[in-house]
Design a protein around this motif. Structure first.
Motif, PDB file in Angstrom:
ATOM      1  N   GLY A   1      -4.492  -2.024  -4.152  1.00  0.00           N
ATOM      2  CA  GLY A   1      -4.656  -1.099  -5.261  1.00  0.00           C
ATOM      3  C   GLY A   1      -3.497  -1.088  -6.224  1.00  0.00           C
ATOM      4  O   GLY A   1      -3.348  -0.166  -7.032  1.00  0.00           O
TER       5      GLY A   1
ATOM      6  N   LYS B   1      -2.032  -2.107  -9.392  1.00  0.00           N
ATOM      7  CA  LYS B   1      -2.576  -2.578 -10.675  1.00  0.00           C
ATOM      8  C   LYS B   1      -1.517  -3.231 -11.559  1.00  0.00           C
ATOM      9  O   LYS B   1      -0.359  -2.909 -11.465  1.00  0.00           O
TER      10      LYS B   1
ATOM     11  N   ARG C   1       0.841  -1.207   0.000  1.00  0.00           N
ATOM     12  CA  ARG C   1       0.000   0.000   0.000  1.00  0.00           C
ATOM     13  C   ARG C   1       0.877   1.260   0.000  1.00  0.00           C
ATOM     14  O   ARG C   1       0.563   2.249  -0.676  1.00  0.00           O
TER      15      ARG C   1
END
Length: 339
Positions: free
Chosen positions: A337, A339, A188
């Motif tokens: 998150g 990608k 993160r």
């Protein structure tokens, strides 16, 4: 004496002559996820040394494993050669490989770079490390993979997409080392520090660093070697992270290219001899040097270009974890998150 009478008399002599003739070396068939230009020089050298011919088919690792499964007992393949321990672990899990009992491989391949059940063995080492812009970052500013989650790197980090197995394996190894919770916090942090969207490959990420779009990235070292060979004046350098920690598992995260004997190999002995030869001093220089990788055999001298990057301490966690925890790693990156 009539010719018909000669035949029975000649049969014993012909049989003796046939027995006296040396048996032709049996071919070895290889399914390879490594490109032809990387493996053909090795196979040609093996044929010169042994007289054994290597027949090979190249494709991506997924299609090759699917082919092995579909062919089952009818497969012509004696050996699977591929990159990333995650792929080798998957092949083993799906029952596509068989154990190898080899003192040669036990001696030449360090324990953390081979399957604990001896179904696959590393043949070259690829280090996933930091590359930074020498005009914007001092080596003293860098330390560990997890430090890249520090807010001081806000808008300064570039990464390759999480869709590639290399980063999936890196995160899987980190889960082994730090646990899932801490690893997710680190990932993160990486995402929060991205200067731009992830790149499709390591080279694009390094080009962005060189252009000043970001300051640091994570790459496999051979991509660095290839790029610098083409553009030696780029302001890029390698940094070896996690070197000064007391943790026994600390060190640069490494992965492998490697091989195993297929479960239904028609020539398993020949395939094993080929893998053993690929771990030898002579072959290791060829195998590693052609792609600017590190030899898996620690007794083998490094390629001159690779040697200029300096030595480093490897993380000694068994690379099989790159496969066994890969599914968790993919889910973790998605939650973070990345990608």
């Amino acid at each position: 004496m009539k010719f018909s009478r000669l035949i029975p008399a000649l049969i014993p002599a012909l049989l003796l002559a046939a027995v006296a003739l040396p048996a032709a070396a049996e071919d070895v068939v290889v399914y390879s996820a490594r490109n032809e230009q990387l493996i053909k020089p090795l196979f040609d050298a093996y044929t010169r040394d042994t007289g054994v011919h290597i027949k090979f088919i190249t494709d991506k690792e997924g299609p090759l494993m699917a082919r092995l499964k579909a062919e089952g007992r009818n497969t012509p393949a004696d050996m699977l050669l591929t990159v990333d321990a995650g792929n080798l672990w998957q092949a083993s899990k799906e029952g596509l490989l068989r154990p190898i009992q080899s003192k040669t491989l036990q001696a030449n391949v360090p324990a953390h770079l081979r399957d604990p059940d001896n179904e696959w063995f590393g043949l070259s080492v690829r280090a996933r490390t930091l590359v930074y812009n020498t005009r914007k970052v001092r080596p003293a500013d860098l330390s560990t993979y997890e430090d890249l989650a520090n807010p001081k790197w806000k808008d300064r980090l570039c990464l390759r997409t999480s869709k590639k197995v290399y980063n999936q394996s890196l995160v899987a190894m980190m889960i082994t080392e730090y646990g899932e919770g801490k690893t997710e916090d680190i990932v993160r942090g990486w995402v929060a520090n991205l200067a731009t969207s992830p790149f499709p490959d390591d080279t694009k990420a390094m080009e962005a660093v060189a252009a000043g779009q970001c300051d640091v990235t994570l790459v496999n070292t051979y991509y660095f070697g290839r790029l610098m060979a083409k553009q030696p004046n780029l302001p890029l350098a390698i940094f070896w992270p996690n070197q000064n920690l007391k943790n026994k598992t600390a060190g640069v995260h490494v992965n492998i290219s490697g091989a195993g004997v297929t479960r239904y190999a028609r020539n398993p002995a020949g395939a094993q001899k080929l893998i053993e030869w690929l771990s030898s001093d002579k072959a290791q220089n060829l195998f590693a040097d052609v792609n600017l990788e590190y030899p898996v055999n620690p007794d083998v001298t490094l390629d001159k270009t690779v040697a200029t990057w300096g030595g480093f301490r490897q993380n000694l966690i068994n690379v099989k974890e790159a496969g066994s925890l890969q599914a968790k790693a993919v889910k973790l990156m998605d939650r973070a998150g990345y990608k």
